[in-house]
Design a protein around this motif. Structure first.
Motif, short mmCIF file in Angstrom:
data_model
loop_
_atom_site.label_atom_id
_atom_site.label_comp_id
_atom_site.label_asym_id
_atom_site.label_seq_id
_atom_site.Cartn_x
_atom_site.Cartn_y
_atom_site.Cartn_z
N LYS A 12 1.15 -1.28 0.14
CA LYS A 12 0.57 0.32 0.22
C LYS A 12 0.60 1.03 0.19
CE LYS A 12 -3.83 1.73 2.41
NZ LYS A 12 -5.55 1.82 3.01
N ASN A 13 1.84 0.69 0.99
CA ASN A 13 2.37 2.56 0.98
C ASN A 13 3.72 2.34 0.05
OD1 ASN A 13 2.41 1.59 4.48
ND2 ASN A 13 1.96 3.69 3.96
N ALA A 14 4.45 1.06 -0.78
CA ALA A 14 5.63 1.61 -2.40
C ALA A 14 4.12 1.49 -2.83
CB ALA A 14 5.26 -0.16 -2.35
N LEU A 15 2.68 1.47 -3.04
CA LEU A 15 2.17 2.24 -4.45
C LEU A 15 2.03 4.11 -4.37
CD1 LEU A 15 -0.27 -0.87 -4.48
CD2 LEU A 15 1.36 0.00 -5.86
N LEU A 16 1.95 4.49 -2.95
CA LEU A 16 1.81 5.71 -3.11
C LEU A 16 2.53 6.46 -2.93
CD1 LEU A 16 -0.03 6.10 0.85
CD2 LEU A 16 -0.98 6.68 -1.87
N ARG A 17 3.93 5.82 -2.94
CA ARG A 17 5.66 6.60 -3.25
C ARG A 17 5.74 6.32 -4.55
NH1 ARG A 17 9.19 3.56 -0.17
NH2 ARG A 17 7.85 2.33 1.27
N LYS A 39 6.64 0.13 -10.66
CA LYS A 39 7.32 0.67 -9.94
C LYS A 39 7.78 0.58 -8.77
CE LYS A 39 9.54 5.38 -9.53
NZ LYS A 39 10.31 6.76 -10.98
N ALA A 40 6.24 -0.39 -8.71
CA ALA A 40 6.13 -0.65 -7.43
C ALA A 40 6.74 -1.98 -7.29
CB ALA A 40 4.98 -0.68 -6.81
N GLY A 41 6.56 -3.02 -8.76
CA GLY A 41 7.19 -3.32 -8.60
C GLY A 41 6.28 -5.01 -8.78
N VAL A 42 5.44 -5.19 -9.56
CA VAL A 42 4.32 -5.42 -8.53
C VAL A 42 3.24 -5.36 -10.35
CG1 VAL A 42 2.05 -4.06 -7.76
CG2 VAL A 42 3.08 -6.38 -7.13
N SER A 43 2.34 -6.21 -10.42
CA SER A 43 1.04 -6.76 -11.39
C SER A 43 0.20 -5.66 -11.23
CB SER A 43 0.78 -7.84 -11.66
OG SER A 43 -0.15 -8.20 -10.70
N HIS A 44 -0.47 -5.37 -12.35
CA HIS A 44 -0.94 -4.14 -13.33
C HIS A 44 -2.50 -4.30 -12.00
CE1 HIS A 44 -3.00 -6.90 -15.76
NE2 HIS A 44 -3.91 -5.62 -15.54
N ILE A 61 -3.17 9.27 -2.44
CA ILE A 61 -2.31 10.07 -3.60
C ILE A 61 -2.85 11.58 -3.38
CG2 ILE A 61 -0.31 11.40 -4.91
CD1 ILE A 61 -0.54 8.37 -6.47
N ALA A 62 -3.59 12.06 -3.09
CA ALA A 62 -3.96 13.11 -3.34
C ALA A 62 -4.26 13.82 -1.88
CB ALA A 62 -5.86 13.45 -3.79
N ALA A 63 -4.79 13.22 -0.25
CA ALA A 63 -5.12 12.98 0.72
C ALA A 63 -2.81 12.87 0.93
CB ALA A 63 -5.42 12.10 1.15
N GLU A 64 -2.21 12.52 0.90
CA GLU A 64 -1.32 12.40 1.01
C GLU A 64 -0.62 13.64 0.78
OE1 GLU A 64 1.20 11.36 2.99
OE2 GLU A 64 3.08 12.24 2.51
N GLY A 65 -1.02 14.31 -0.13
CA GLY A 65 -0.73 15.66 -0.50
C GLY A 65 -0.98 16.69 0.78
N TYR A 66 -2.39 16.31 1.07
CA TYR A 66 -3.26 17.62 1.64
C TYR A 66 -1.88 17.23 3.12
CZ TYR A 66 -6.86 19.14 -0.85
OH TYR A 66 -7.60 19.74 -1.92
N ARG A 67 -1.62 16.20 3.69
CA ARG A 67 -1.07 16.05 4.95
C ARG A 67 0.31 16.82 4.52
NH1 ARG A 67 -2.41 10.81 3.89
NH2 ARG A 67 -4.54 10.25 4.93
#
Lengths: 197, 197
Positions: A12-17, A39-44, A61-67
């Motif tokens: 989950k966090n890897a995808l966010l990053r 990019k996270a090395g995982v299937s689509h 991602i937008a939520a992380e942006g707001y933080r």
DNA sequence: CCGAGTTGTTTCCACTGTCTACATTCTGCT
DNA sequence: AGCAGAATGTAGACAGTGGAAACAACTCGG
């Protein structure tokens, strides 16, 4: 951190990053579900287990942006800061965030791929908005009187700083709109407020 | 208007109108090249003869948006209007445009599908910006002095009205950000300017 | 009247997000 | 310990997208 696991462990966090990385490197157009997953090395199709499709991932991602946006605004504010210092720091932080993270800023405030609806996103947005709101509450602005004076001051503040950041963030588009002149520093354009305390 | 011609005759404008129609009906996500072409009754490759791909078509639609935007701001302004009346009319027009054409407004000011580059688009944007700029030139704002006072006042004005329009345009997102309170009228939040003439 | 340029169609390609069926791993209960 | 079931990741198919190329129909100037 084992060498290679079938289960990623923290996908989950890897995808966010990965998403934020791509956003910074290639901008909004390059932000595809498949690219993030790769990019996270995982299937689509893997992100489906953690987010509600692409929109869900973008909302996260937008939520992380707001933080981060909130953190930018709070940076430099200490308990000893005076109100004017707090206001200046928050507005500078707001604009600095937009300048340093233009793609993230665009994702946060743009109607990209339909409306992003997510409780975590709206909560994060509210919290970042609350920083300005908290400062605005102690401001006495000459033209603002009556029962909803606080709301109007807060609106005024948010509108101004957001419009300014928007104009400043997309430098090329902004200067094109302004006639090729770089906008002045936000602090020199800030309206004349006085403070209650 | 002949019954059926192999050559459309006015496909360029037909595509523009079809695009704006779809934008109003389905919003930005529904605005695909194929949908626009289909609405104009033409194959999906035909627009290529008139626009530089989808981005070119979107740029043309955005340019038309800026022309309407300018018309909104100028509406209600007569040669006899006082400066305060002109400023109020332009700002109300700005916000009214954003409210009545939210999808078009979003297309105009959002980084949709990469940056739209088109000389006609930037010219139209400049002209709409010039309306506010022209009014701002005659304004004396207390905190604005020095050589670039006019620029700062103009920036202040544009930033504020744009941020306000952005906040007001997307009502649901806006009120979510504001804590569920509908924003007050733009005229009641407008900063205290005085006028030179 | 005819050749050249314009305009629209058809067909194909790479890419996207989503869905379904399946494989692998982890977790909790007995 | 062992095993059912949930959780997590994979593989492939599908409809949709924008773009490119080859081709067809129309227009117009010589």
């Amino acid at each position: 951190m084992k060498a290679r696991k079938y289960h990623h462990g923290d996908l989950k966090n890897a995808l966010l990053r990965a998403g934020i990385d791509i956003l910074e490197e290639e901008g909004l157009p390059g932000l595809s579900l498949r690219a993030i997953a790769a990019k996270a090395g995982v299937s689509h199709a893997a992100p489906r287990n953690h987010f509600d499709g692409l929109n869900g991932l973008l909302a996260a991602i937008a939520a992380e942006g707001y933080r981060r946006h909130k953190a930018y605004m709070q940076e430099g504010i200490t308990p000893e800061s005076s109100r004017p210092e707090q206001l200046a720091a928050a507005m500078h932080g707001y604009v600095r965030f937009a300048r340093e993270n233009p793609a993230l800023f665009a994702l946060m405030f743009s109607p990209v791929r339909g409306t992003l609806r997510d409780p975590d996103l709206t909560a994060a947005a509210r919290e970042s908005y609350a920083v300005l709101k908290g400062i605005a509450e102690r401001i006495d602005w000459d033209k603002a009187s009556g029962p909803d004076a606080a709301l109007r001051t807060e609106m005024m503040l948010w509108s101004f700083v957001h419009g300014y950041a928007h104009l400043y963030a997309s430098q090329e588009a902004g200067t094109a709109r302004c006639g090729g002149i770089a906008p002045p520093d936000v602090a020199t354009v800030i309206p004349g407020f006085s403070y209650i305390d």
